[in-house]
Enzyme design. Structure first.
Site, short mmCIF file in Angstrom:
data_model
loop_
_atom_site.label_atom_id
_atom_site.label_comp_id
_atom_site.label_asym_id
_atom_site.label_seq_id
_atom_site.Cartn_x
_atom_site.Cartn_y
_atom_site.Cartn_z
CE LYS A 1 -3.14 11.57 -0.86
NZ LYS A 1 -1.87 12.29 -1.13
CB SER B 1 -2.10 13.35 -4.72
OG SER B 1 -1.28 13.09 -3.58
CB SER C 1 0.70 15.36 -2.66
OG SER C 1 1.00 15.04 -3.99
#
Length: 475
Positions: A81, A156, A180
């Site tokens: 990420k 996210s 997330s």
């Protein structure tokens, strides 16, 4: 070969690498080609680390030829990420503010992955600064769902889930502050673990909420996820929030063991209220499968859930605003307006309110410790709704009519960031429109091993992996 390798799990491919039947270089090239082919449609990667990945793959191959095998991630392509700092590689937080930011050091978790021989293949898209559950508020554009390109990937950790589902990497790192990791895992049909707070170092990962953030693994199977956690878990003396255990278990150890006699708690309030009918049915099917496998099902009440979630949101808003205050005050900085406005909701929170929420957090933690004296795990849906359309914000039909989508997406996950207990989402079904459905398993502190044991039994009994392959547009 391409189809065979790209659909394998880490545990399967690792065996072939160790036996020198396939090489890290050819595997890395294959996945780089997958990214070139699929990423323009999915938008999961912000930065593709082609040159470095190939160099690392050659080193991994050389070590293998010299009989230096680093373990089951040796030669395996993984994604990070784009909040995870990578030395000399752009790390953007999906924001124009950091579009040219190049860290001078790796995050602690990057060092662990490299030491294990993993090939870091790229940096993955995210909701800007990880502040949103939808995955469609990135400076680099929305991440699309591999089961329907018009639908949200969830956020996210949007790019992490979508890249896995579209076979562009074999493992990924996500972060989870209110759901997330688990929400995009649910929306994209993969496995996402939010570990116990402090089990995985956050050093070198850009914060959103310092006391709520978790870092965890995302994979296509439970076995792979446990293997991944074996690598990244551990004490970090340079991370103030890191927890030191006397011993760290092999998280894979109890996979394939019987779950006969395990006690599973079914919440009778809140967690099954106002949930999409297709999701409810899928979770009920999962509970029935667990019964067939010998689990004992008990009904439980969890008081004051909504109040605890409001306290979690207060802490999140306050800490997120504090993290970004200097950026918000700089008039030169460009923002996604939705993210900017959400950050400003933390501006006026008083120290008194913040401290009271943190005190209530401790009380809630001990209530749940007492609850887990009676059960092994809790089970619930991961999200209350199916993946909405990209850019959709208000729901215009059904049980959620008139609501902003954020609440039904987040409402079932954020409590477990508040108390720090481990929680995992795994796929358990498909909707009538072939969108993945996730089930959430929650355990006591540091009981990831038990979550993997029970989750894997359910994952295999449901045959969900094969059903997902049939409906995925990219597999």
């Amino acid at each position: 070969m391409k189809e065979e390798i790209s659909n394998l799990q880490i545990t399967q491919l690792a065996k072939s690498i160790r036996e020198k039947k396939v090489s890290p270089v050819e595997i890395t090239k294959l996945f780089l080609n997958q990214i070139k082919e699929f990423n323009p449609q999915i938008n999961a990667f912000i930065t593709i680390m082609e040159k470095q990945a190939l160099e690392d793959a050659k080193k991994a191959e050389k070590k293998l030829m010299n009989e230096t095998y680093r373990g089951p991630l040796h030669g395996i392509p993984v994604g990070l990420k784009d909040l995870v700092f990578t030395k000399d590689i752009k790390t953007t937080m999906a924001s124009p503010i950091y579009k040219n930011f190049i860290p001078k050091k790796n995050a602690a978790i990057v060092g662990k992955l490299k030491d294990a021989g993993a090939i870091i293949i790229g940096k993955l898209n995210t909701h800007q600064f990880a502040y949103g559950p939808t995955g469609d508020r990135s400076y680099y554009g929305p991440v699309k769902n591999p089961y329907d390109l018009n639908k949200m990937s969830g956020g996210s950790s949007s790019g992490s889930a979508a890249a896995l589902a579209a076979n562009m990497c074999l493992g990924a790192i996500g972060t989870d502050t209110a759901g997330s990791i688990r929400i995009p895992a649910s929306f994209c049909g993969v496995v996402g673990m939010k570990p116990t707070y402090g089990l995985v170092s956050k050093r070198g990962v850009y914060p959103l909420s310092k006391t709520l953030d978790h870092v965890g693994p995302m994979t296509k199977s439970i076995e792979d996820n446990a293997l991944f956690l074996n690598i990244i878990a551990g004490y970090d003396p340079l991370d103030f929030n890191s927890k030191k255990l006397e011993t760290y278990p092999d998280y894979s150890k109890n996979i394939n063991k019987s779950i006969k006699g395990v006690v599973i708690g079914i919440p009778q309030n809140f967690f099954f209220d106002n949930v999409d009918e297709e999701i409810t049915k899928s979770i009920e099917n999962s509970i029935n499968l667990l019964k067939e496998l010998g689990a004992i099902i008990v009904e439980i009440e969890i008081p004051n859930v909504q109040n605890h979630i409001l306290e979690q949101q207060l802490i999140l808003r306050s800490e997120a605003y504090t993290t970004h205050k200097q950026h918000l005050e700089n008039p030169k900085n460009a923002w996604d307006e939705e993210v900017r406005m959400r950050l400003y909701t933390g501006e006026g929170i008083s120290a008194d309110s913040y401290i009271k929420a943190q005190e209530e957090r401790v009380t809630t933690y001990y209530k749940f410790k007492k609850l887990f004296e009676k059960i092994d795990i809790l089970i619930s849906p991961t999200a209350a709704m199916l993946p909405p359309d990209i850019e959709q914000r208000e729901i215009n039909h059904g049980i959620f009519k008139g609501q902003h989508i954020r609440w039904p997406i987040l409402r079932l996950t954020s409590l477990f960031n508040f108390i720090g207990f481990p929680a995992m989402s795994l796929p358990c079904g498909l909707s009538k429109n072939n969108l993945p459905i996730g089930v959430q398993l929650i355990g006591d502190m540091f009981q990831e091993q038990k979550l993997y044991q029970i989750g894997d039994a359910l994952f295999k009994a449901s045959n969900i992996s094969e059903r997902l392959k049939q409906k995925n547009l990219f597999r």
